[in-house]
Design an enzyme around this catalytic site. Structure first.
Site, PDB file in Angstrom:
ATOM      1  N   HIS A  94      -1.528  69.383  50.034  1.00  0.00           N
ATOM      2  CA  HIS A  94      -1.030  70.927  50.117  1.00  0.00           C
ATOM      3  C   HIS A  94       0.518  70.934  50.251  1.00  0.00           C
ATOM      4  CE1 HIS A  94      -1.109  68.806  54.016  1.00  0.00           C
ATOM      5  NE2 HIS A  94      -0.002  69.843  54.453  1.00  0.00           N
ATOM      6  N   ARG A 152       6.510  68.186  63.665  1.00  0.00           N
ATOM      7  CA  ARG A 152       7.181  68.953  62.592  1.00  0.00           C
ATOM      8  C   ARG A 152       7.881  70.021  62.960  1.00  0.00           C
ATOM      9  NH1 ARG A 152       3.414  71.699  58.534  1.00  0.00           N
ATOM     10  NH2 ARG A 152       3.922  73.613  59.701  1.00  0.00           N
ATOM     11  N   ASP A 192       2.926  73.080  52.517  1.00  0.00           N
ATOM     12  CA  ASP A 192       2.924  73.610  53.841  1.00  0.00           C
ATOM     13  C   ASP A 192       2.868  75.214  53.844  1.00  0.00           C
ATOM     14  OD1 ASP A 192       2.498  71.584  55.178  1.00  0.00           O
ATOM     15  OD2 ASP A 192       4.582  71.192  55.564  1.00  0.00           O
ATOM     16  N   HIS A 250       1.955  67.485  49.858  1.00  0.00           N
ATOM     17  CA  HIS A 250       1.845  65.874  50.407  1.00  0.00           C
ATOM     18  C   HIS A 250       0.389  65.842  51.141  1.00  0.00           C
ATOM     19  CE1 HIS A 250       3.234  68.955  53.416  1.00  0.00           C
ATOM     20  NE2 HIS A 250       2.644  68.302  54.240  1.00  0.00           N
TER      21      HIS A 250
END
Length: 315
Positions: A114, A285, A116, A270
């Site tokens: 995907h 994150r 983000d 990623h």
């Protein structure tokens, strides 16, 4: 031993990162930057240099950043742009943007390819990920270069991709993308991740606002292609994704506690490899706000749906 870049009275503003401290990890994506101590107090020129290296390598890595806590991580990330929380999950307490991915809790294993938050129009431009609890083995993250993937397409497929638009949604086919989802994962997806349902139309090819490159904008949030039957669209999706995830377009990072990874979310996908069993893994994150993608024809992405999920209705 090489000196470490950090803010001090002896660090001149014009100091640069020596080329010997930038270690490429593959030909197409990924570099480790050594001898830099990340903080919110880095000189402007050093921050710009990190951003330039990010644009060049798509994802950059820093070992040994154990001095960073949540606040320090955010102070550094804010030097790269405005911070933004996840639109449905939000941020952990006491932070502006930090999303915690904890393997022991629902939704903590991002084990599908995907980019983000592409279910909103201005999805994040970049992210700063910190290794907090790292398993003894497994738990690597793999990134792919979506600009290189576009360049690899034969010219007829490039022209097709240039014209396509796709609908991205957080209410995607969760079961189809995660074969090892737990009950806690499903509960988190149903009650938190899709608490508000988004649908956004994006060009399949976006023009990168800083480099001018064309990048493929796909990943598991794609629900369908505009104007194309679902079955045909799935074949197109699989074809384009196969270029994105081709091994030569990827880099794999073996985490250590205190590592930092920064990626350009406009030019990468990623996946967190779910190969560490019951070991504990926590990464956090900090997310940097993005701009609305522009397609090859100059049209911009648009969010068509933003609505609370109806109670009792599966997404």
């Amino acid at each position: 031993m090489a000196s470490v870049h950090s803010v001090s009275s002896s660090t001149p503003p014009s100091r640069s990162i020596p080329s010997s401290d930038v270690v490429r990890l593959s030909a197409r994506i990924g570099a480790e930057i050594r001898n830099v101590r990340l903080s919110g107090d880095l000189p402007n020129d050093l921050v710009k240099e990190i951003n330039d290296l990010l644009l060049q390598h798509r994802v950059v890595f820093f070992r040994g950043q154990d001095h960073l806590d949540d606040a320090g991580q955010e102070r550094f990330a804010k030097r790269l742009g405005d911070l933004v929380p996840h639109p449905t999950v939000g941020a952990i307490k006491g932070t502006a943007s930090i999303l915690e991915l904890d393997s022991a809790r629902g939704g903590g294993r991002a084990d599908s390819w995907h980019t983000d938050v592409t279910f909103v129009d201005a999805y994040p431009r970049a992210a700063v990920l910190r290794g907090v609890v790292i398993p003894e083995f497994g738990g690597d993250t793999i990134w792919s270069n979506t600009a290189a993937a576009y360049q690899d397409l034969p010219a007829p497929l490039q022209r097709l991709a240039d014209e396509l638009w796709a609908v991205h949604s957080n209410a995607y086919d969760y079961a189809a993308t995660r074969s090892r989802a737990t009950d806690a994962d499903r509960k988190h997806f149903d009650e938190v991740f899709t608490g508000t349902v988004y649908e956004t139309e994006h060009p399949v090819v976006r023009v990168h606002p800083e480099t001018g490159e064309r990048t493929l904008l796909l990943g598991h949030f794609v629900q369908r292609f505009a104007g194309i039957r679902k079955a045909d669209g799935q074949k197109l999706f699989d074809l384009f994704q196969s270029y994105i995830t081709a091994p030569e377009n990827t880099v794999r990072w073996r985490w250590k506690t205190g590592d930092i990874a920064i990626w350009d979310n406009r030019a990468t996908q990623h996946i967190a490899v779910n190969d560490y069993g019951d070991q504990h893994r926590i990464v956090r994150r900090a997310t940097i706000d993005g701009d609305v993608p522009v397609g090859v024809d100059g049209r911009t992405s648009v969010t068509r749906v933003k609505a609370p999920k109806a109670v009792g209705r599966a997404a």
